[in-house]
Enzyme design. Structure first.
Site, PDB file in Angstrom:
ATOM      1  N   ASP A 178       4.561  -4.878 -18.990  1.00  0.00           N
ATOM      2  CA  ASP A 178       3.914  -3.922 -18.080  1.00  0.00           C
ATOM      3  C   ASP A 178       4.748  -3.474 -16.867  1.00  0.00           C
ATOM      4  OD1 ASP A 178       2.129  -5.287 -19.669  1.00  0.00           O
ATOM      5  OD2 ASP A 178       0.777  -5.838 -18.061  1.00  0.00           O
TER       6      ASP A 178
HETATM    7  N1  DQQ Z   1       0.148  -8.183 -19.465  1.00  0.00           N
HETATM    8  C1  DQQ Z   1      -1.175  -7.748 -19.806  1.00  0.00           C
HETATM    9  C2  DQQ Z   1      -1.928  -7.890 -18.518  1.00  0.00           C
HETATM   10  C3  DQQ Z   1      -1.339  -9.125 -17.936  1.00  0.00           C
HETATM   11  C4  DQQ Z   1       0.102  -9.011 -18.272  1.00  0.00           C
HETATM   12  C5  DQQ Z   1      -1.195  -6.358 -20.350  1.00  0.00           C
HETATM   13  C6  DQQ Z   1       0.775 -10.325 -18.550  1.00  0.00           C
HETATM   14  O1  DQQ Z   1      -3.314  -7.991 -18.686  1.00  0.00           O
HETATM   15  O2  DQQ Z   1      -1.557  -9.213 -16.523  1.00  0.00           O
HETATM   16  O3  DQQ Z   1      -0.100  -6.099 -21.193  1.00  0.00           O
HETATM   17  O4  DQQ Z   1       2.146 -10.157 -18.824  1.00  0.00           O
END
Ligand code: DQQ
Length: 542
Positions: A22
């Site tokens: 992300d």
């Molecule tokens: N990636 C998810 C999120 C979380 C993060 C979404 C963890 O919900 O916070 O891809 O790497």
């Protein structure tokens, strides 16, 4: 190893090595763009998550800094997960992020933390402090393992508000929090929004869009000639969905507009590989910009072997379509500074079965912009109503793309681009349209980005991504822009109405052995009114 190098992108955001996911807390601060992102410093699969940090003056050339936030305290020792930035009055940025305090319950015990820059006079915001009064928000017993990804905050009645993604059984829930000082937060007695039967809301995003122009708005704008967008990343389907609606500031809730589909069958920023996106307001250019992550579509063995995994898509400017019914997304204008050698075609007629090669540029690293015209819609093939019975609404477009690929002759279409094509068409990644004769105008124009024929390596995940383009075609015209970058093809139809990103791993169509064609396989003549294609230079990339 030659192939592994060949699949690395040239102008998409990625670090030197290792896993990324992300985008986090994008912001513009004192003349500098900041991008943080989920990063594994120890390898190329997900884990050991820290906030890596890069800075840029143009969203295209990036310089890496030290990780901004790393696990170190009881409130984040098992991971620093996604979050957002808010720039408080007097130019004071604050990050809210999810800390993992224990490995149980899986996938981790989740709290919300804040971090502040050590020195706000440093435009690079190099060092971040995690104050000792963290965590600032704790979960309840029920949602401790599904309570994450705080948003950028806005102000209502003199208090800060923000929302955190969660779920209750299969209901996606966006909890609302309120604070007078950004440190003491209380749970509001109702969520900002909730949606049945979709599961966990990951990475919610909530922001205003103007109904009078293309300019973006700061998140603190909550009234006026605006609508609001509520976006969530739904982990069960792995797409970013949004609705357009109203932020009702009396009730302090978000209400999707009449006619919006608030479910897996709803609108998406991108109908392909694009997840966990996050937008920010860029006051220097008065626009709102969206970052989104494109994961690999290859096997974990391959990530490990090549030593990297994941890219960020080209940042996209977002604004409300004049219809008010959807958003438009378009690559930021700065990308055009990478355009190098240019080739053009104009008024080229394509009869059924024709393929015209575009030569003279580095087609494995290119930007292609084309406008197609056709005499009428008369030859459009019939839309098969059985599809509506056979396929669930949320996969309908993708399923039709899967059964009606480029090789099945049509009436008006299939026509479009064959990107990353090998010498003898053993491999190609087609991006194309098929136009149907149907009374349902929302299903008239189908756009496909088909990874199925993209590689001879059958181990790869090769989805036939698809989305409908809400276009009446009254002018007998449709445009397509594709950003091709070795293992990614990001395509924008009709000025950003429908966007599809595919990750692909050709074994033959790599570097100078890749070709680009424009094709038509419908009985109706399609004319390339104008085509511009550019080689794309390499920016400074971390
Ligand atoms: N990636 C998810 C999120 C979380 C993060 C979404 C963890 O919900 O916070 O891809 O790497």
């Amino acid at each position: 190893t030659e192939i592994q190098e060949a699949h690395r992108t040239g102008y998409h955001f990625q670090p030197k090595q290792n896993w990324i996911n992300d985008p986090n807390a994008p912001m513009f601060y004192k003349g500098i763009y900041h991008l943080f992102y989920q990063y594994n410093p120890k390898g190329s699969i997900w884990g050991n998550i820290v906030w890596a940090h890069s800075v840029s003056e143009d969203l295209i050339n990036w310089t890496p800094l030290e990780p901004a936030i790393e696990p170190s305290k009881p409130f984040d020792q098992f991971g620093c997960w996604s979050g957002s930035a808010t720039v408080l009055p007097d130019d004071k940025p604050v990050i809210l992020y999810t800390g993992i305090t224990a490995e149980q319950p899986e996938p981790g015990y989740q709290v919300q933390n804040y971090a502040i820059p050590e020195d706000t006079s440093d435009p690079y915001l190099t060092k971040w402090i995690k104050p000792d009064d963290n965590p600032i928000i704790k979960p309840t017993q029920e949602n401790a393992s599904a309570f994450r990804d705080p948003t950028t905050a806005w102000m209502l009645n003199g208090q800060w508000e923000m929302t955190v993604g969660s779920k209750q059984d299969m209901v996606g829930v966006s909890y609302l929090y309120r604070s007078p000082d950004f440190i003491n937060w209380t749970l509001v007695d109702h969520p900002l929004h909730e949606t049945e039967n979709v599961g966990m809301f990951e990475c919610p995003d909530f922001y205003p869009v103007s109904i009078t122009g293309e300019n973006g708005l700061d998140t603190t704008v909550i009234e006026g000639e605006i609508k609001h967008v509520f976006k969530v990343s739904l982990d069960m389907t792995r797409y970013d969905y949004y609705t357009i609606g109203k932020y009702d500031i009396e009730q302090d809730i978000y209400i999707p507009d009449e006619g919006m589909i608030d479910s897996w069958a709803g609108l998406r920023y991108d109908w392909g590989n694009f997840y966990a996106s996050k937008s920010f307001f860029d006051p220097s250019k008065n626009r709102r910009v969206i970052w989104g992550w494109a994961n690999e579509s290859s096997t974990i063995d391959e990530y490990v072997k090549k030593g990297w995994a994941g890219i960020q898509c080209i940042p996209r400017t977002v604004w409300l379509d004049p219809s008010g019914k959807q958003l438009l997304l378009w690559p930021v204008a700065e990308l055009e500074t990478l355009r190098d050698v240019n080739v053009q075609l104009s008024n080229v007629e394509l009869n059924q079965g024709d393929k015209v090669e575009v030569e003279g540029i580095t087609v494995a690293q290119a930007d292609v912009d084309v406008v197609f015209t056709f005499p009428s819609l008369d030859k459009a093939e019939a839309y098969d109503n059985a599809w509506d019975e056979t396929y669930p609404p949320e996969t309908l477009a993708e399923n039709i793309c899967g059964v009606m690929g480029t090789t099945k002759q049509g009436g008006l279409g299939p026509f479009g681009l064959l990107t990353l094509t090998s010498n003898d068409f053993e491999e190609y990644t087609p991006v194309f349209f098929r136009v149907f004769n149907t009374p349902n105008t929302n299903r008239r124009v189908l756009m496909c980005s088909d990874a199925m024929p993209s590689t001879l390596n059958e181990q790869e995940y090769r989805p036939s991504f698809g989305g409908f383009v809400d276009l009446d075609l009254a002018d007998n015209k449709i445009s397509l822009r594709s950003l091709i970058d070795h293992s990614v093809v990001e395509s924008f139809a009709a000025g950003g109405k429908t966007v599809i990103t595919s990750r692909v791993y050709p074994t033959l169509a790599i570097n100078e052995n890749a070709h680009l064609h424009v094709f038509n396989n419908g009985t109706e003549i399609v004319t390339i009114e104008r085509l511009d294609a550019w080689s794309m230079k390499n920016p400074m990339m971390n």
